[in-house]
Each structure stands twice: as structure tokens, then as C-alpha cells.
Design a protein around this motif. Structure first.
Motif, PDB file in Angstrom:
ATOM      1  N   ASP A 149       8.415 -16.500  61.138  1.00 54.01           N
ATOM      2  CA  ASP A 149       8.991 -17.687  60.508  1.00 54.01           C
ATOM      3  C   ASP A 149      10.425 -17.940  60.970  1.00 54.01           C
ATOM      4  N   GLY A 150      10.852 -19.177  60.739  1.00 51.99           N
ATOM      5  CA  GLY A 150      12.266 -19.508  60.895  1.00 51.99           C
ATOM      6  C   GLY A 150      12.767 -19.622  62.312  1.00 51.99           C
ATOM      7  N   ILE A 151      11.881 -19.844  63.271  1.00 58.58           N
ATOM      8  CA  ILE A 151      12.288 -19.963  64.673  1.00 58.58           C
ATOM      9  C   ILE A 151      12.281 -21.437  65.056  1.00 58.58           C
ATOM     10  N   SER A 152      13.385 -21.909  65.631  1.00 62.37           N
ATOM     11  CA  SER A 152      13.516 -23.307  66.018  1.00 62.37           C
ATOM     12  C   SER A 152      12.730 -23.592  67.293  1.00 62.37           C
ATOM     13  N   VAL A 153      11.907 -24.641  67.243  1.00 69.85           N
ATOM     14  CA  VAL A 153      11.114 -25.060  68.406  1.00 69.85           C
ATOM     15  C   VAL A 153      11.032 -26.582  68.416  1.00 69.85           C
ATOM     16  N   THR A 154      10.514 -27.133  69.514  1.00 71.41           N
ATOM     17  CA  THR A 154      10.248 -28.565  69.572  1.00 71.41           C
ATOM     18  C   THR A 154       8.924 -28.851  70.264  1.00 71.41           C
ATOM     19  N   ILE A 155       8.265 -29.901  69.813  1.00 65.13           N
ATOM     20  CA  ILE A 155       7.151 -30.493  70.558  1.00 65.13           C
ATOM     21  C   ILE A 155       7.497 -31.952  70.845  1.00 65.13           C
ATOM     22  N   GLY A 156       8.757 -32.318  70.615  1.00 66.06           N
ATOM     23  CA  GLY A 156       9.216 -33.676  70.831  1.00 66.06           C
ATOM     24  C   GLY A 156       9.416 -34.407  69.529  1.00 66.06           C
ATOM     25  N   ARG A 157       8.579 -35.432  69.286  1.00 63.43           N
ATOM     26  CA  ARG A 157       8.759 -36.258  68.090  1.00 63.43           C
ATOM     27  C   ARG A 157       7.446 -36.598  67.387  1.00 63.43           C
ATOM     28  N   ASP A 158       6.389 -35.861  67.637  1.00 60.28           N
ATOM     29  CA  ASP A 158       5.104 -36.129  66.984  1.00 60.28           C
ATOM     30  C   ASP A 158       5.165 -35.634  65.538  1.00 60.28           C
ATOM     31  N   PRO A 159       5.131 -36.534  64.559  1.00 55.18           N
ATOM     32  CA  PRO A 159       5.337 -36.107  63.168  1.00 55.18           C
ATOM     33  C   PRO A 159       4.242 -35.202  62.633  1.00 55.18           C
ATOM     34  N   SER A 160       2.995 -35.399  63.044  1.00 52.12           N
ATOM     35  CA  SER A 160       1.915 -34.584  62.498  1.00 52.12           C
ATOM     36  C   SER A 160       2.000 -33.148  63.016  1.00 52.12           C
ATOM     37  N   VAL A 161       2.261 -32.979  64.303  1.00 54.25           N
ATOM     38  CA  VAL A 161       2.374 -31.628  64.859  1.00 54.25           C
ATOM     39  C   VAL A 161       3.648 -30.956  64.354  1.00 54.25           C
ATOM     40  N   ALA A 162       4.745 -31.718  64.280  1.00 53.98           N
ATOM     41  CA  ALA A 162       5.989 -31.168  63.745  1.00 53.98           C
ATOM     42  C   ALA A 162       5.787 -30.700  62.308  1.00 53.98           C
ATOM     43  N   GLY A 163       5.053 -31.493  61.532  1.00 55.56           N
ATOM     44  CA  GLY A 163       4.789 -31.108  60.152  1.00 55.56           C
ATOM     45  C   GLY A 163       3.950 -29.854  60.052  1.00 55.56           C
ATOM     46  N   ALA A 164       2.995 -29.693  60.954  1.00 57.40           N
ATOM     47  CA  ALA A 164       2.165 -28.484  60.957  1.00 57.40           C
ATOM     48  C   ALA A 164       3.003 -27.253  61.290  1.00 57.40           C
ATOM     49  N   ILE A 165       3.909 -27.396  62.235  1.00 53.04           N
ATOM     50  CA  ILE A 165       4.791 -26.279  62.583  1.00 53.04           C
ATOM     51  C   ILE A 165       5.624 -25.888  61.367  1.00 53.04           C
ATOM     52  N   SER A 166       6.169 -26.865  60.678  1.00 52.11           N
ATOM     53  CA  SER A 166       6.962 -26.582  59.477  1.00 52.11           C
ATOM     54  C   SER A 166       6.115 -25.923  58.396  1.00 52.11           C
ATOM     55  N   ALA A 167       4.875 -26.385  58.237  1.00 53.60           N
ATOM     56  CA  ALA A 167       3.983 -25.823  57.222  1.00 53.60           C
ATOM     57  C   ALA A 167       3.650 -24.364  57.504  1.00 53.60           C
ATOM     58  N   MET A 168       3.680 -23.986  58.781  1.00 56.64           N
ATOM     59  CA  MET A 168       3.393 -22.599  59.153  1.00 56.64           C
ATOM     60  C   MET A 168       4.633 -21.703  59.098  1.00 56.64           C
ATOM     61  N   GLY A 169       5.781 -22.294  58.786  1.00 59.97           N
ATOM     62  CA  GLY A 169       6.998 -21.496  58.668  1.00 59.97           C
ATOM     63  C   GLY A 169       7.972 -21.657  59.811  1.00 59.97           C
ATOM     64  N   GLY A 170       7.653 -22.554  60.763  1.00 61.11           N
ATOM     65  CA  GLY A 170       8.565 -22.796  61.872  1.00 61.11           C
ATOM     66  C   GLY A 170       9.626 -23.822  61.512  1.00 61.11           C
ATOM     67  N   LEU A 171      10.628 -23.958  62.370  1.00 63.14           N
ATOM     68  CA  LEU A 171      11.674 -24.953  62.206  1.00 63.14           C
ATOM     69  C   LEU A 171      11.574 -25.929  63.375  1.00 63.14           C
ATOM     70  N   HIS A 172      11.035 -27.107  63.121  1.00 59.89           N
ATOM     71  CA  HIS A 172      10.885 -28.068  64.212  1.00 59.89           C
ATOM     72  C   HIS A 172      12.136 -28.908  64.368  1.00 59.89           C
ATOM     73  N   LYS A 173      12.566 -29.066  65.630  1.00 56.94           N
ATOM     74  CA  LYS A 173      13.709 -29.893  65.976  1.00 56.94           C
ATOM     75  C   LYS A 173      13.236 -31.038  66.869  1.00 56.94           C
ATOM     76  N   SER A 174      13.543 -32.263  66.514  1.00 57.93           N
ATOM     77  CA  SER A 174      13.206 -33.391  67.370  1.00 57.93           C
ATOM     78  C   SER A 174      13.972 -33.279  68.680  1.00 57.93           C
ATOM     79  N   CYS A 175      13.349 -33.756  69.766  1.00 58.00           N
ATOM     80  CA  CYS A 175      13.937 -33.540  71.083  1.00 58.00           C
ATOM     81  C   CYS A 175      13.418 -34.597  72.048  1.00 58.00           C
ATOM     82  N   ASP A 176      14.278 -35.073  72.934  1.00 53.47           N
ATOM     83  CA  ASP A 176      13.855 -35.992  73.980  1.00 53.47           C
ATOM     84  C   ASP A 176      13.093 -35.250  75.065  1.00 53.47           C
TER      85      ASP A 176
END
Length: 223
Positions: A149-176
Motif C-alpha cells: 500500500d501507499g506507493i505513488s503510481v500513474t496510469i495517466g488520467r483514466d478515472p476508473s483505473v485510477a479509482g481501482a488503484i486507490s481502492a487497492m491501497g495505491g496512491l494514484h497521481k494524474s500525469c501527462d
């Protein structure tokens, strides 16, 4: 001491394996920087086979992930069970739907996903040894399950995938598409690649940045 990076593949093709541009750009930049690499993939059947013309599943057809991945590296590849973190300075996982279908079941189960057992020990060893770990495109969804948990990552700006990462304990950061997210504490580097890229050139910019940052982090580790 010469540097060496493990590259984990998930088949061959954007829709059922590793994204070919992402894998090739990764290997190209490693080679340009004078970094040796070795490819690995699981010796298992693919989740399914996609016709890349129609983007539909081919009923009754099966392919092996290791054999398909071998196409990307001219046959120079080993089963993932032979990956030993002690032999490498870092590891990189290109994206493609094969990551979400063959390395885990995110494509089917979302944030209830599980990760391929043979992937867990090698990646945990890289983290335990504080060796850099790079992931691109959809591959960052693996991070909460593999690295904690608690590791910052990005998949860009896809809200559904970003939300899944957060739900699993990750920290999603929006990124170009042309940038990276670096978690310095956990030594994880991610970039959106074809989660956002509209061309191979766009994908290349972020992927090259990721490989270059991995290179810098290896130098810091080896000081």
C-alpha cells in the motif's frame, strides 16, 4: 560494473499481450544507454487470443505467453520462474492488456484482482533490495498487490483505473503522457504510455524518461 535490467513481458500484442511499441522502446532506450537486459515471461497459456484486426477473441485458439513474448526479443527469453533479483539492478514491466489478463486478472475483476503467483517473489525481492522498479501503461495496477500500500503510481488520467488503484491501497497521481511519476521512498517509476499516447512518438517520450530515471536510480544505488 555493467548495469543489467530484467524486463517482464506478458505476450505479444497490445490487446492480449505486451504492447509491442512499449516493449521495443524500453529495450531500445536501455540499449542506447549501454544497459544490458534480459527478458522474462510466465510459461502459461494466455487468458485468450485476440484477433488484432477485428479486436475480437478467437474462439478455440490458445497461445503460450512465454512463446509469444519470445517474438519480441528474438527468442532470447527465460521463464519468469528463473528470474533472480540478485542478478539485476532493476526491473521494468511494459504495458499492454496482457498485463491485465496474463500477469493478473484485473481485466476481469478490477480492484478484486489477484496477481500471478510466479510474479510475486521476484518483484518482492527487487523491492526488498531497494532496486528500482519501472512500470508503464496499465502495469501500475500491479503495484498495490505486488509491492504494498501507499506507493505513488500513474496510469495517466483514466478515472476508473485510477479509482481501482486507490481502492487497492495505491496512491494514484494524474500525469501527462510525456511525463513520469517517481515514488522515491519505494523506488518505483511509472508512466502512462499508451493509456494516453496517440502515437508512438508520444509514448516514446515518457518511456524514455522512465528508463533514464531508472538508470539514474541504479547509479545512486551503486554509489
Amino acid at each position: 560494473m555493467s548495469k543489467k535490467v530484467a524486463v517482464i513481458l506478458a505476450g505479444c500484442g497490445a490487446y492480449d499481450g505486451s504492447e509491442i511499441h512499449e516493449a521495443t522502446l524500453t529495450l531500445l532506450r536501455l540499449d542506447q544507454l549501454g544497459i544490458a537486459y534480459r527478458a522474462f515471461a510466465p510459461d502459461i497459456d494466455q487468458h485468450h487470443v485476440i484477433n488484432h484486426l477485428s479486436q475480437e477473441a478467437e474462439e478455440g485458439e490458445t497461445r503460450n505467453v512465454l512463446k509469444e513474448s519470445a517474438r519480441l526479443v528474438r527468442g532470447d527469453i527465460q521463464p519468469i520462474t528463473e528470474l533472480d533479483a540478485d542478478d539485476f539492478d532493476a526491473v521494468i514491466v511494459p504495458g499492454g492488456f496482457g498485463v491485465a489478463k496474463n500477469l493478473c486478472d484485473f481485466a476481469e475483476k478490477g480492484d478484486a484482482m489477484s496477481v500471478l503467483e510466479s510474479l510475486k517473489a521476484p518483484l518482492a525481492a527487487f523491492k526488498e533490495d531497494a532496486k528500482p522498479i519501472g512500470l508503464m501503461c496499465i502495469a501500475p495496477v500491479l503495484v498495490p498487490r505486488l509491492l504494498g500500500d501507499g506507493i505513488s503510481v500513474t496510469i495517466g488520467r483514466d478515472p476508473s483505473v485510477a479509482g481501482a488503484i486507490s481502492a487497492m491501497g495505491g496512491l494514484h497521481k494524474s500525469c501527462d503522457v510525456d511525463d513520469i511519476v517517481v515514488d522515491l521512498e519505494h523506488r518505483v517509476v511509472t508512466t502512462p504510455a499508451y493509456m494516453q499516447a496517440q502515437s508512438i512518438g508520444e509514448a516514446a517520450t515518457g518511456i524514455f524518461k522512465l528508463v533514464e530515471r531508472i538508470d539514474e536510480m541504479i547509479d545512486q544505488t551503486n554509489k
